[in-house]
Design a protein around this motif. Structure first.
Motif, short mmCIF file in Angstrom:
data_model
loop_
_atom_site.label_atom_id
_atom_site.label_comp_id
_atom_site.label_asym_id
_atom_site.label_seq_id
_atom_site.Cartn_x
_atom_site.Cartn_y
_atom_site.Cartn_z
N ILE A 1 -9.37 -2.28 4.60
CA ILE A 1 -8.88 -1.37 3.55
C ILE A 1 -8.01 -0.28 4.16
CG2 ILE A 1 -9.61 0.33 1.83
CD1 ILE A 1 -12.13 -1.41 1.39
N GLN A 2 -8.42 0.25 5.30
CA GLN A 2 -7.62 1.29 5.97
C GLN A 2 -6.25 0.76 6.38
OE1 GLN A 2 -10.51 2.22 8.95
NE2 GLN A 2 -11.49 3.84 7.76
N GLN A 3 -6.20 -0.50 6.81
CA GLN A 3 -4.92 -1.10 7.16
C GLN A 3 -4.03 -1.23 5.93
OE1 GLN A 3 -6.18 -4.76 8.97
NE2 GLN A 3 -6.98 -3.74 10.81
N ARG A 4 -4.62 -1.60 4.79
CA ARG A 4 -3.86 -1.69 3.56
C ARG A 4 -3.32 -0.31 3.17
NH1 ARG A 4 -2.45 -6.94 2.64
NH2 ARG A 4 -4.10 -8.22 1.70
N LEU A 5 -4.14 0.69 3.33
CA LEU A 5 -3.72 2.06 3.00
C LEU A 5 -2.58 2.51 3.89
CD1 LEU A 5 -7.18 3.76 2.33
CD2 LEU A 5 -5.28 3.64 0.71
N ALA A 6 -2.68 2.18 5.17
CA ALA A 6 -1.62 2.57 6.12
C ALA A 6 -0.31 1.90 5.76
CB ALA A 6 -2.04 2.21 7.54
N THR A 7 -0.36 0.63 5.36
CA THR A 7 0.84 -0.08 4.94
C THR A 7 1.46 0.54 3.70
OG1 THR A 7 -0.02 -2.14 5.87
CG2 THR A 7 1.77 -2.34 4.28
N LEU A 8 0.60 0.93 2.75
CA LEU A 8 1.09 1.57 1.52
C LEU A 8 1.74 2.91 1.83
CD1 LEU A 8 -1.86 0.80 -0.92
CD2 LEU A 8 0.46 -0.10 -1.07
N GLN A 9 1.17 3.62 2.78
CA GLN A 9 1.70 4.94 3.14
C GLN A 9 3.13 4.81 3.65
OE1 GLN A 9 -0.01 7.73 2.53
NE2 GLN A 9 1.77 8.96 3.17
N LYS A 10 3.40 3.74 4.40
CA LYS A 10 4.74 3.51 4.95
C LYS A 10 5.74 3.19 3.84
CE LYS A 10 3.00 1.74 9.37
NZ LYS A 10 2.89 0.53 10.23
N GLN A 11 5.23 2.66 2.71
CA GLN A 11 6.11 2.26 1.63
C GLN A 11 6.53 3.42 0.76
OE1 GLN A 11 3.96 -0.80 -0.40
NE2 GLN A 11 4.21 -2.31 1.23
N LYS A 12 5.81 4.54 0.87
CA LYS A 12 6.11 5.68 0.01
C LYS A 12 7.43 6.36 0.42
CE LYS A 12 1.37 6.75 -1.37
NZ LYS A 12 0.30 7.77 -1.36
#
Length: 416
Positions: A405-416
């Motif tokens: 889940i943390q990896q998914r969150l990190a990926t989303l953060q990069k997309q912002k």
């Protein structure tokens, strides 16, 4: 035979026969688990000395049972100070004189009796699991405690309380009659499946899987199917085999979780998949499909797809529709909603999941939030996805799932 050969033969017999001998001794000793364990150990100690002198008997299993029972009578007569134990010794001696034990079929029946006794519905589920692993599978208390991340004294007390409950409630050491068999079998299968699930995806801890537990559950499933060839037993064994076939591909070298659609399917165990699929066919042909057979059928559709994009989601949704009729649980409905998302798209999946969001049984279920997060991610809505992932993160205690889940969150953060 040489001493070393006899000792090896006895060691092999202990691995192969101790659970059978223990089950029969429990019956012959009137449900006294502790006396049966002492009798089992005494019988094997006696075998070490006598078989080297006299040779291995023609029926080692029967010899061990008879010797164990005689050893218990001697032990009680030497140490008994209580009238009830003295009476038990007299009863055992009388029964021993009345019958000589050598029936193979009776031993197999005893194993089935033991399973149904350990999984009796009047016992708490945790007690059923612990007692089954200890008495049916022969796992040590330490091994069971380690598997479930429970202190050894706590696990030991759980087993003691279960044995006392069996004694005090006079739970019969028997296979239920035909009219009561379906309900009791359901209780047995639920224990086996719980053991498997804890091995397949641990409820907490640093590792995603505990293969020893899932392997033990499959062994229990095979034993149960050999003793009771019921369609739902076939279905459960198939389900466990098909899930376990993916074991090697579920994590990477760092122990991180790999989602089903990203797994290397060339690493799936094709032998287990073939066996599981054959069992599914047998279970479905045997009559009305039960819960485990339908779950196994869903797993078989996944297993037979050469690539994730080849998955027959239409068939899977239909199978979930059938499963909901058999087991109308919110978790099944959530799984169906995820399948609908794959068949009809993420908007349809979100609509189906949102209809379940207020169900009280799903309020603390992290996979509800993880499923919504994944659909928002697929819809390119990173803020909504991140919010749902944060909710999921707060509800899971398992390290690999948290890292995922943390990896998914990190990926989303990069997309912002």
């Amino acid at each position: 035979m040489k001493t070393s050969s006899v000792e090896q033969r006895i060691a092999d017999l202990y691995k192969q026969e101790s659970s059978r001998v223990r089950a029969t001794l429990i019956r012959l000793l009137h449900g006294n688990f502790d006396l049966a364990e002492e009798a089992l150990q005494d019988a094997f100690v006696a075998a070490l000395s006598q078989w080297q002198r006299d040779g291995i008997p023609n029926n080692p299993r029967a010899w061990l049972v008879s010797t164990g029972r005689f050893k218990v009578i001697d032990r009680i007569r030497k140490n008994a100070r209580l009238d009830d134990l003295a009476q038990l010794a007299y009863t055992l001696e009388t029964e021993t004189q009345a019958d000589s034990f050598d029936a193979t079929d009776t031993i197999e029946d005893d194993r089935l009796r033991l399973i149904f006794t350990c999984c009796h519905p009047s016992l708490a589920m945790q007690a059923r699991v612990a007692l089954t692993l200890r008495e049916v599978c022969g796992l040590t208390t330490e091994a069971i405690a380690a598997a479930f991340l429970v202190p050894v004294p706590t696990l030991a007390q759980r087993i003691v309380r279960a044995k006392n409950k069996i004694r005090d409630a006079a739970i019969p050491y028997e296979v239920p009659e035909q009219d009561g068999l379906p309900a009791r079998l359901e209780a047995v299968l639920s224990v086996v499946y719980l053991v498997f699930n804890e091995g397949y995806t641990a409820s907490s801890g640093t590792q995603l899987m505990q293969p020893d537990l899932s392997t033990e559950a499959i062994r229990l499933g095979r034993l149960l199917l050999g003793l009771l060839p019921d369609p739902e037993v076939m279905g459960l064994l198939a389900l466990m085999l098909l899930h376990d076939a993916r074991r090697e591909s579920r994590t990477n070298e760092n122990g991180d979780l790999i989602p089903l659609d990203e797994q290397d399917r060339t690493r799936w165990n094709q032998t287990q998949i073939k066996e599981g699929c054959n069992l599914v066919v047998q279970a479905l042909r045997a009559g009305s499909a039960g819960e485990y057979a339908l779950q196994a059928a869903i797993a078989a559709v996944h297993a037979e797809a050469a690539a994730a994009e080849d998955t027959d989601w239409i068939q899977i949704v239909c199978l979930y529709d059938a499963l909901l009729k058999v087991n109308p649980s919110p978790v099944v409905a959530l799984n169906r909603a995820a399948a609908v998302a794959m068949r009809d798209g993420p908007f349809a999946g979100l609509k189906a999941i949102d209809e379940l969001a207020d169900h009280k049984d799903l309020q603390g279920y992290y996979l509800l939030h993880a499923a919504r997060a994944d659909l928002f991610r697929r819809l390119s809505q990173p803020e909504e996805a991140a919010h749902c992932y944060q909710q999921a993160l707060g509800l899971t205690q398992q390290a690999p799932e948290r890292r995922f889940i943390q990896q998914r969150l990190a990926t989303l953060q990069k997309q912002k």
